[in-house]
Design an enzyme around this catalytic site. Structure first.
Site, PDB file in Angstrom:
ATOM      1  N   GLU A  47       0.827  -1.209   0.000  1.00  0.00           N
ATOM      2  CA  GLU A  47       0.000   0.000   0.000  1.00  0.00           C
ATOM      3  C   GLU A  47       0.862   1.261   0.000  1.00  0.00           C
ATOM      4  O   GLU A  47       0.574   2.215  -0.715  1.00  0.00           O
ATOM      5  CB  GLU A  47      -0.945   0.009   1.201  1.00  0.00           C
ATOM      6  CG  GLU A  47      -2.048  -1.033   1.130  1.00  0.00           C
ATOM      7  CD  GLU A  47      -3.041  -0.786   0.004  1.00  0.00           C
ATOM      8  OE1 GLU A  47      -3.231   0.376  -0.407  1.00  0.00           O
ATOM      9  OE2 GLU A  47      -3.641  -1.763  -0.467  1.00  0.00           O
ATOM     10  N   ASN A  51       1.070   4.003  -3.054  1.00  0.00           N
ATOM     11  CA  ASN A  51       0.821   5.433  -2.889  1.00  0.00           C
ATOM     12  C   ASN A  51       1.906   6.266  -3.568  1.00  0.00           C
ATOM     13  O   ASN A  51       1.607   7.281  -4.196  1.00  0.00           O
ATOM     14  CB  ASN A  51       0.739   5.807  -1.407  1.00  0.00           C
ATOM     15  CG  ASN A  51      -0.628   5.556  -0.820  1.00  0.00           C
ATOM     16  OD1 ASN A  51      -1.555   5.144  -1.512  1.00  0.00           O
ATOM     17  ND2 ASN A  51      -0.748   5.784   0.470  1.00  0.00           N
ATOM     18  N   ARG A 105     -10.075   4.537  -7.180  1.00  0.00           N
ATOM     19  CA  ARG A 105      -9.255   4.291  -5.996  1.00  0.00           C
ATOM     20  C   ARG A 105     -10.176   4.254  -4.787  1.00  0.00           C
ATOM     21  O   ARG A 105     -11.087   5.066  -4.654  1.00  0.00           O
ATOM     22  CB  ARG A 105      -8.206   5.389  -5.815  1.00  0.00           C
ATOM     23  CG  ARG A 105      -7.194   5.442  -6.930  1.00  0.00           C
ATOM     24  CD  ARG A 105      -6.189   4.352  -6.745  1.00  0.00           C
ATOM     25  NE  ARG A 105      -5.439   4.132  -7.983  1.00  0.00           N
ATOM     26  CZ  ARG A 105      -4.645   3.121  -8.170  1.00  0.00           C
ATOM     27  NH1 ARG A 105      -4.488   2.213  -7.239  1.00  0.00           N
ATOM     28  NH2 ARG A 105      -4.004   2.980  -9.294  1.00  0.00           N
TER      29      ARG A 105
END
Length: 145
Positions: A47, A51, A105
């Site tokens: 994650e 990002n 998203r």
């Protein structure tokens, strides 16, 4: 248990997310993690790197840095970029907040990192980049070995 340190730097290409996730997982094997704890670490790293790739550089090529340190029975992870930065961290860490709704998203990246790790924080400066700090204790993992 002695300390150990790892530093990875790679391009912000989506294909490098799996590499970073697996490298950190391999690094923390000396802590004898359960499969569940290992999965938590891999997901949180994935994650954080995602990002950087999606938000920090927005499709442009940049460098992502992942640093890990083992101190005793603790794994400390720092994921950083030199991308656009986050204008409002308190807003960005809220569940379902996303700056890219058109890309479908979910806005759950920071929430997932917070949930799967014992400690989590974000520092960011607009135009300079973002640093995510995460830690996980393997105290119980080592005792059960």
């Amino acid at each position: 248990m002695t300390s150990n340190y790892l530093k990875l730097q790679f391009y912000s290409l989506p294909r490098n997310q799996a590499f970073a996730r697996d490298a950190v997982a391999a690094f923390c094997l000396e802590l004898n993690p359960s499969l569940s704890a290992l999965s938590d670490v891999k997901t949180a790293v994935s994650e954080a790197v995602t990002n950087c790739t999606v938000h920090a550089y927005r499709g442009n090529l940049g460098i992502v840095t992942v640093e890990c340190e083992i101190e005793g029975k603790e794994l400390h992870i720092k994921v950083s970029d030199t991308g656009k930065g986050i204008p409002d961290i308190s807003k960005a860490v809220q569940p379902f907040f996303t700056t890219l709704p058109s890309d479908e998203r979910s806005g759950m990246g920071f929430t997932i990192m917070q949930t799967f790790m014992d400690e989590f924080s974000v520092n960011s400066i607009q135009g300079e980049g973002t640093v995510v700090y995460m830690s996980k204790s393997f105290e119980a993992e080592v005792e059960n070995a």
